[in-house]
Design a protein around this motif. Sequence first.
Motif, short mmCIF file in Angstrom:
data_model
loop_
_atom_site.label_atom_id
_atom_site.label_comp_id
_atom_site.label_asym_id
_atom_site.label_seq_id
_atom_site.Cartn_x
_atom_site.Cartn_y
_atom_site.Cartn_z
N THR A 108 2.70 3.47 5.39
CA THR A 108 2.35 4.30 4.22
C THR A 108 1.81 3.44 3.09
N ALA A 109 2.52 2.36 2.79
CA ALA A 109 2.13 1.52 1.66
C ALA A 109 0.80 0.82 1.91
N LEU A 110 0.59 0.31 3.12
CA LEU A 110 -0.66 -0.41 3.40
C LEU A 110 -1.86 0.54 3.45
N THR A 111 -1.63 1.79 3.86
CA THR A 111 -2.72 2.77 3.81
C THR A 111 -3.09 3.08 2.36
N LEU A 112 -2.08 3.32 1.53
CA LEU A 112 -2.33 3.53 0.10
C LEU A 112 -3.00 2.31 -0.51
N TYR A 113 -2.54 1.14 -0.12
CA TYR A 113 -3.10 -0.12 -0.61
C TYR A 113 -4.59 -0.21 -0.30
#
Length: 528
Positions: free
Chosen positions: A152-157
């Motif tokens: 989730t975080a790396l996609t948002l990143y």
Amino acid sequence: MRGLEVVVVVLAAVLTMTWLARRLRWNEPVMLVAGGCLIGLIPDFRGPALPPEVVLLLFLPPLLYWESLTTSLREIRTNVRGIVLLATGLVLATAAAVASVGHALGLSWPLAFVLGAVVAPTDAIAVATVARGLPRRIRTILRAESLINDGTALTLYAVVIGVAVKGLSVTWTDTAVRFLLAYAGGAAIGCGCAAVVVALRRRLRDRSVENALGVLTPFATYLPAQVLGVSGVLAVVTCGLILSQAGPKVISAGSRVQIISFWEVSTSLLNSALFVLVGVQTPAIVSGIGSVSPGHAVITASLVSGVVIATRLLWLYSVPYLIRVIDRRPVQRTLRYGARQRFPVAWSGVRGAVSLAAALAVPTATATGQPLAGHGLLVFTAVTVILVTLVLQGTTMPAVIRWSGLHGDPDETAEERRAHRQIIAAALEALPDHARRLKTPPETADAILSELRQYAAEKAGPPDTEDTGVRAGLELRRALIGVERSALIRLRDQRSIDDIVLRRLQSLLDTEEIRIELALRAFTGRPP
């Protein structure tokens, strides 16, 4: 000093700090980071020692793969709603809260959201370290959360870094579609890779080739997903979870013992080396804050650290209670924890190397060549959040667990004993047929029957097959181990026992099977 010297120094620090932490009974990640900081003060080590691509391509896949192989799929299914809320909703809420604070303290909105995406995910390895001593269900929730929230975080990143560096415009619809594609694509690639691995495992008979396939699997799963622009994290986790179910059916005992030993040693070293490398980077990051005053940097980092911790606490003490009002099903009531027992989950949001790698991967300049304002402050803040959560939360977790009154899972022991009795019962039932098929002498079959009955009553260890002194007895016992293993897998598939219990008893069966194989080779005169 680079290359081989860095490897040797880091490994020496891993061994020294780990030994010292266990000797003094201190928190291992904190000791490893402290040792890395001392190394980072050496002039020859002040340059970059942790390229982001090293974590994302070399460290991350095997660590996530091993964690997903050794977690409990049954507990994930039971607690999937809570895990998804933590791994997606909490990550987005944390990113938004951090972005608001970062923007109020001078960062542009795009860079503030980059900071939020960087510090939002918990670290799978650090969480596994601090969660020792918690019941199986809570450990599984925390491990599954930390496995998924990286995706989730790396996609948002990836979305917000395009805005901050390239000046791209993003709409809510574009962001939602990108998230869906990242999750669905990553899961699809993970399923496909797992299917290929299972098919190959069914055909391979060479142990060295089997083990080489096991080492290659996480990298061969992660890299295609990254190339296609979907979540490599989700691909590796999905592949690992599938193989955790299929592995006991398609991997031989000898290969399984070897590959488990390899992963235990290698992931332990990789995990510890990551914490050391975080420490190595810290002095250079502190000295490279840039044009921001040290006081402003410390205030920003401290406030963001507080927001990260407070957001998790607020989420864990609000969202679950709101869901309770909506979902009144009896089955959900059995899964509830009180406020005191919930606190260890709320306090275990430890950040780690993935956050640092993401921070270091932020370009120092925009697509137009202009310096990216606030870059040094962003990296410094990310490192501070990692250190604060490791030291503050990591070191106090044992006291928090004791205060909560939570202990190990008694159901796990009961499941293991029940499975033990049932697989021996399956072997006893199958013994006459196998004895007739293998033409085992009656006295040998009776001896094994007696030993199995003692083993079922837990009055003896595994039957000593070498005492039978005959090849037929060894072959009979080997056949019965196959029956016991099938019964054990069947109990897992019926969800009567957990994957953790299966792996524990499977290890005993594997050890016994290998001992029988060696005895048979000695009996037939073949070299082991």
